[in-house]
Design an enzyme around this catalytic site. Structure first.
Site, PDB file in Angstrom:
ATOM      1  N   LYS A 189       0.834  -1.214   0.000  1.00  0.00           N
ATOM      2  CA  LYS A 189       0.000   0.000   0.000  1.00  0.00           C
ATOM      3  C   LYS A 189       0.867   1.262   0.000  1.00  0.00           C
ATOM      4  O   LYS A 189       1.896   1.315   0.683  1.00  0.00           O
ATOM      5  CB  LYS A 189      -0.896   0.002   1.263  1.00  0.00           C
ATOM      6  N   CYS A 218      -2.738  10.341  -5.636  1.00  0.00           N
ATOM      7  CA  CYS A 218      -3.829  10.020  -4.710  1.00  0.00           C
ATOM      8  C   CYS A 218      -4.890  11.117  -4.790  1.00  0.00           C
ATOM      9  O   CYS A 218      -4.592  12.284  -4.565  1.00  0.00           O
ATOM     10  CB  CYS A 218      -3.352   9.883  -3.268  1.00  0.00           C
TER      11      CYS A 218
HETATM   12  O1  RRO Z   1      -5.855   5.744  -0.091  1.00  0.00           O
HETATM   13  C1  RRO Z   1      -6.521   6.297  -0.984  1.00  0.00           C
HETATM   14  O2  RRO Z   1      -7.501   7.021  -0.752  1.00  0.00           O
HETATM   15  C2  RRO Z   1      -6.153   6.150  -2.406  1.00  0.00           C
HETATM   16  C3  RRO Z   1      -4.869   6.308  -2.899  1.00  0.00           C
HETATM   17 BR1  RRO Z   1      -3.371   6.607  -1.826  1.00  0.00          BR
HETATM   18  C4  RRO Z   1      -4.635   6.240  -4.301  1.00  0.00           C
HETATM   19  O3  RRO Z   1      -3.521   6.399  -4.816  1.00  0.00           O
HETATM   20  N1  RRO Z   1      -5.716   6.032  -5.088  1.00  0.00           N
HETATM   21  C5  RRO Z   1      -6.961   5.871  -4.615  1.00  0.00           C
HETATM   22  O4  RRO Z   1      -7.903   5.679  -5.390  1.00  0.00           O
HETATM   23  N2  RRO Z   1      -7.168   5.932  -3.261  1.00  0.00           N
END
Ligand code: RRO
Length: 322
Positions: free
Chosen positions: A45, A128
Site C-alpha cells: 500500500k 492520490c
Molecule cells: O488511499 C486512498 O484514498 C487512495 C490512494 Br493513496 C490512491 O492512490 N488512489 C486511490 O484511489 N485511493
C-alpha cells in the site's frame, strides 16, 4: 501452453497480473495473502511515514460497474512495512513499494529506507485523489518534475511514477517529457479517476461519506480511460507500463497488453474477489493469449492495430448510418 510470466526493468514476475497499490495490501495479513496467491508481485500500500487510519467509513462502494473510494491513505507507516520486507521476501516474487509523502522530504526519506530494505521496485504515487487540501501532484507538471528528479537521486533501483488519468493530448506529451527528463524506469497508469460521485437514488444520498461524497472511480467504469492512457504513454515513451483500470478478466488484461502495457494492476476486482482473483485471471489470460497465437504477455504487448477507415462520402450501406 502460453505463459503469463514477464520481465520488466530486469525483474522477473511470475505473472503479468499484480495488485494495484491500495487494493487489499494494507495489513501484514493482506500482504501475506498476496504472497501466497498467484499475483505476480506484492505491491505494498502507498506508504506514509506515520501510521494513518484513513478517512471515515463508508469510504468504499462497489457496484456492477466498478468502485468509488475515498480511503484517505490508510497504511501502517513506513517502519512497520520495513519490518515486513524481509518476511515477504520468502514468497520469491517481486516486492514493490509505493510512496506518497505528506511533508516535504518524506518521499526521499521513505525511498532511501525502502531501497536499503531491498525492495525490487519503487512507485512514486503522484496521484492520490483523496487527500483533503492536497491536489494530485501528477496534474502539476513542475511539481511532478521536481519530485521525480529529487527521488531519482535517492535510488538506483527501478523507480516509476503512478499517474492520474490524463484527458488531453498536451498533458500526455508534457508528462511523458517529465518522465524522460527525470529518468523514470517505468510508468503505472491510471490511478482512480478522482472527484467522481455515485448516488444511491433510493436513499437520495451519496454512496461514501468522506470528502463530500467525492472519490476515485475504478473498475469497468474506467477501462477505456486507462486503455487510452496506457496506449498514449506507450506511443510516447520506451518504458514498461503497468496498466491499471478495469482489469477483471483475462480479456481485460489482454486489451491492456495490446494497448502497450507490460503488466497489469488489479484493484477493484481484487477487493471484490480476494487474492484468488489472480488464479482466475492467470488461467483466463493463458487462454486468450493462446487463442490469439501469443506464447506470453510480452509477445502481445503493443500489438494493437489501427482500424482501417473509409473516407467520408464513400460509405458502404453498413457504415452509412453513422
Ligand atoms: O488511499 C486512498 O484514498 C487512495 C490512494 Br493513496 C490512491 O492512490 N488512489 C486511490 O484511489 N485511493
Amino acid at each position: 501452453m502460453a505463459e503469463v510470466s514477464i520481465e520488466i526493468c530486469g525483474v522477473r514476475f511470475p505473472s503479468a497480473a499484480i495488485n494495484a497499490a491500495g487494493a487489499k495490501d494494507v495489513s501484514a495479513g493482506d500482504l501475506e495473502a498476496l504472497g501466497q496467491s498467484e499475483a505476480g508481485a506484492i505491491v505494498i500500500k502507498t506508504t506514509t511515514k506515520a501510521f494513518r487510519s484513513g478517512n471515515d467509513l463508508p469510504r468504499w462502494h462497489t457496484d456492477g460497474m466498478g468502485s468509488i473510494n475515498s480511503m484517505g491513505l490508510p497504511n501502517l507507516g513506513i517502519e512497520r512495512y520495513l519490518e515486513l520486507v524481509p518476511v515477504l521476501r520468502r514468497w520469491n516474487k517481486p516486492l514493490i513499494a509505493s510512496v506518497s509523502g505528506i511533508e516535504e522530504g518524506d518521499n526521499e526519506e521513505m525511498i532511501a529506507a525502502y531501497d536499503k530494505a531491498g525492495v525490487d521496485m519503487i512507485e512514486v504515487n503522484l496521484s492520490c485523489p483523496n487527500l483533503a487540501g492536497k491536489g494530485q501532484l501528477g496534474y502539476d507538471l513542475d511539481a511532478s518534475r521536481e519530485m521525480l528528479a529529487s527521488c531519482r537521486k535517492i535510488t538506483k533501483r527501478p523507480m516509476g511514477a503512478k499517474l492520474p488519468p490524463y484527458f488531453d493530448g498536451f498533458q500526455f506529451e508534457r508528462m511523458a517529457a517529465v518522465l524522460k527528463e527525470t529518468g523514470a524506469d517505468f510508468v503505472v497508469t491510471i490511478n482512480s479517476v478522482g472527484n467522481t460521485l455515485i448516488i444511491d437514488p433510493e436513499k437520495e444520498e451519496k454512496m461514501i461519506a468522506p470528502n463530500g461524497g467525492f472519490g476515485g472511480l475504478g473498475g469497468s467504469y474506467v477501462k477505456p480511460i486507462s486503455l487510452a492512457n496506457v496506449h498514449k504513454f506507450s506511443q510516447l515513451l520506451d518504458l514498461p507500463i503497468v496498466g491499471v483500470g478495469g482489469v477483471s478478466s483475462g480479456v481485460d488484461a489482454f486489451e491492456h497488453l495490446l494497448a502497450g502495457a507490460s503488466a497489469v494492476g488489479v484493484g477493484t476486482a481484487l477487493v471484490n474477489e480476494g487474492p484468488a482473483v489472480f488464479t482466475r485471471l492467470n488461467a483466463e489470460l493463458r487462454t486468450v493469449l493462446e487463442e490469439h497465437g501469443y506464447d506470453g504477455p510480452a509477445a502481445a504487448r503493443g500489438k494493437l492495430k489501427d482500424k482501417t477507415g473509409t473516407p467520408a462520402g464513400k460509405e458502404t450501406p453498413a457504415t452509412q448510418a453513422r
